[in-house]
Design an enzyme around this catalytic site. Structure first.
Site, short mmCIF file in Angstrom:
data_model
loop_
_atom_site.label_atom_id
_atom_site.label_comp_id
_atom_site.label_asym_id
_atom_site.label_seq_id
_atom_site.Cartn_x
_atom_site.Cartn_y
_atom_site.Cartn_z
N LYS A 49 0.60 -1.14 -0.04
CA LYS A 49 -0.07 -0.05 0.04
C LYS A 49 0.95 1.24 0.12
CE LYS A 49 -3.96 -1.76 2.86
NZ LYS A 49 -4.94 -2.14 1.72
N ARG A 58 -9.87 -12.15 2.42
CA ARG A 58 -10.52 -13.10 1.86
C ARG A 58 -9.86 -14.47 1.91
NH1 ARG A 58 -11.26 -10.28 -3.57
NH2 ARG A 58 -10.86 -8.43 -2.30
N1 BES Z 1 -7.83 -4.03 4.60
C1 BES Z 1 -7.96 -3.53 3.30
C2 BES Z 1 -9.52 -3.06 3.09
C3 BES Z 1 -9.72 -1.53 3.87
C4 BES Z 1 -9.52 -0.41 2.90
C5 BES Z 1 -10.10 -1.41 5.04
C6 BES Z 1 -9.68 0.70 3.61
C7 BES Z 1 -10.31 -0.37 5.58
C8 BES Z 1 -10.17 0.88 5.01
C9 BES Z 1 -8.18 -4.96 2.43
O1 BES Z 1 -7.22 -5.84 2.72
C10 BES Z 1 -7.79 -4.44 0.98
O2 BES Z 1 -6.40 -3.89 1.01
N2 BES Z 1 -8.28 -4.45 -0.01
C11 BES Z 1 -8.15 -4.07 -1.32
C12 BES Z 1 -8.71 -5.28 -2.12
C13 BES Z 1 -8.11 -5.01 -3.61
C14 BES Z 1 -6.58 -5.27 -3.63
C15 BES Z 1 -8.89 -6.16 -4.57
C16 BES Z 1 -8.91 -2.84 -1.48
O3 BES Z 1 -9.84 -2.58 -1.15
O4 BES Z 1 -8.27 -1.96 -2.24
MN MN Z 2 -5.36 -5.58 1.91
#
Ligand code: BES
Ligand code: MN
Ligand code: ZN
Length: 489
Positions: A268, A342
């Protein structure tokens, strides 16, 4: 947290440093306001009863109330006022009550004969007053917060006391979930979450088994292990069980326990990582739900399996293109290591289906896409059983936690088809909350199941009526309410 008690004394007679009363728009201000002679003070201050108005009236000689002061709180239109509004109104004023030692409120009198109002009053005061200052070294300038609170209502003493006790249990559990989320990931790795769970289980009498990394390996939990592979902090799975209904099939719970989500190798950016200590909010909410029901003892059986991993990009991390083998044997192709929630839930869902539960509920800070769809305050619900989804949504509605259903649209399954494994862990650019849920669905078989995407509501970026910036404890109150009601069915 303050100590709460229940009283049927009149608002004018109740003894406390401050008593909090509602004032509605229109000629009839609200219970206790005229009795205390404060309708005139309110009018003299040119206030109208609008939501957000406050007037603190310190007692002077000749005043007709026993408390040291009265806080009049604008409550809007009486006919629009609900128990949810009551909880929020008290939550909103709770921080300003911190300088008083003892407080009282007669807000529940707005709802004659309704014990739920007394419970909500406790929740509002306790959650609104919640603070996380464990890491602040300068504490002396902030007041300690009220230590006693009297809830004034009109239901008979036993009923009122029970409602207040329920509110205390739930508020305490929510505060604990918030503490777990707010504690920095550096101090809350998977093993620490597991220790907190064990300590809780021992205190309230739940059965608890923590799966070690070696046991997870033996058990075939390739998702939990694969996500944790890049961290020096090894994963765990926490298994809890509560028995309140003999040998009936249990309700099964699971929650995403990512101690910290750096994204892994699909890393990230710095800004997106700032709040990723909250990625175990689902796990924390399931732990707090289990704690609550252990104390409230509904007639229902509940089991929980909570996967905890830390998603880091260490040298041994899972790489894009790697294939993980989950509990039960299904494989997933990891094309983005940031879609890790997931992967760990696949294992815990598969494990829970082995127990033949009546239903499975999961809570997970799963997708940013769900926040795009519903905003930061609303939980997304998806699942394979509309009746179950409706039941969970109704429970949320009853306790003031907003939940909205998104479709588990089967045609989108094509977006998570893999050329090399049974399923892949990302879809295309759109509908990310739905493709994530479709991935989870692969692991529940035909067990009735609902997935709650709490990516938005698990963490408040801004303070709100029921607490400061930080972990919120959503959806603990929904789940507890759902399980308490389920005890009769
Ligand atoms: N933990 C994050 C989702 C999240 C984002 C929670 C912002 C709280 C605030 C999750 O693991 C994630 O990174 N999801 C990605 C999925 C994508 C890579 C398909 C996302 O939502 O960008
Ligand atoms: Mn994530
Ligand atoms: Zn995550």
């Amino acid at each position: 947290m303050a100590q709460f008690s229940y009283s049927t004394e009149s608002p004018a007679k109740v003894k406390a440093d401050v008593v909090v009363l509602p004032v509605f728009k229109g000629p009839d201000p609200g219970p206790g306001v005229k009795d205390t002679g404060l309708d005139r003070a309110y009018a003299a201050a040119k206030l109208t009863g609008k939501t957000g108005e406050n007037l603190l009236v310190p007692k002077r000689s000749g005043d007709r109330f026993a408390a040291g002061a009265v806080l009049l709180v604008g409550a809007g239109e009486r006919k629009e006022f609900t128990v949810t509004a009551l909880r929020k109104a008290l939550g909103r004023v709770a921080p300003s009550l911190a300088r008083f030692g003892s407080v009282a409120t007669a807000f529940p009198l707005v709802f004659p004969g309704d014990a739920e109002a007394a419970q909500a009053a406790v929740e509002g005061l306790a959650l609104g007053a919640y603070r996380f200052d464990r890491y602040k070294t300068k504490k002396d300038d902030a007041p300690k917060g009220f230590s006693k609170a009297v809830i004034v209502g009109d239901v008979v003493a036993k009923t009122g006391r029970d409602a207040v006790a329920r509110g205390e249990v739930i508020a305490e559990a929510v505060a604990w979930a918030r503490d777990l989320v707010n504690t920095p990931a550096g101090d809350m790795p998977p093993a620490q979450i597991a220790r907190e769970a064990q300590k809780m289980a021992k205190a309230v009498g739940l059965t608890c088994k923590v799966w070690s990394e070696a046991e997870l390996k033996k058990g075939g939990f390739g998702g939990i292990l694969g996500v944790g592979a890049g961290s020096v902090n090894p994963p765990r799975m926490i298994e809890l069980s509560y028995k309140g209904a003999g040998n009936r099939a249990p309700i099964a719970l699971t929650g995403k326990g990512i101690a910290f989500d750096s994204g892994g190798l699909s890393i990230k950016d710095a800004k997106s990582m700032e709040t990723m200590k909250d990625d175990m909010g689902g796990a924390a909410s399931i732990l707090a739900t289990m704690k609550s029901i252990a104390l409230l003892r509904p007639k229902v059986n509940v089991i929980a399996a909570i996967p905890c991993s830390e998603n880091m990009p260490g040298g041994s991390a899972t790489k894009p293109g790697d294939i993980l083998r989950h509990r039960g044997g299904k494989t997933s192709e990891v094309l983005n290591t940031d879609a890790e929630g997931r992967l760990i839930l696949a294992d815990s869902l598969a494990y829970l289906t082995e127990k033949k539960p009546k239903a499975i509920i999961d809570a997970a800070t799963l997708t940013g896409a769900c926040m795009v769809a519903l905003g930061a305050d609303i939980t997304g619900a998806m699942g394979n059983d509309d009746e179950l989804i409706a039941g969970v949504r109704a429970a949320g509605q009853a306790v003031g936690e907003q939940i909205w259903q998104l479709p588990l649209w089967k045609d989108y399954k094509q977006h998570i088809e893999s050329s090399v494994a049974d399923v892949k862990n990302i879809g295309n650019r759109y509908g990310g909350a739905i493709t994530a849920a479709l991935f989870l669905e692969e692991f529940v078989g035909d067990t009735p199941w609902v997935h709650l995407d709490i990516a938005g509501p698990a963490f408040a970026e801004q303070p709100n009526d029921l607490g400061p910036r930080g972990g919120t404890g959503v959806p603990v109150r929904t789940l507890v309410s759902f399980l308490m009601d389920g005890s009769t069915k």
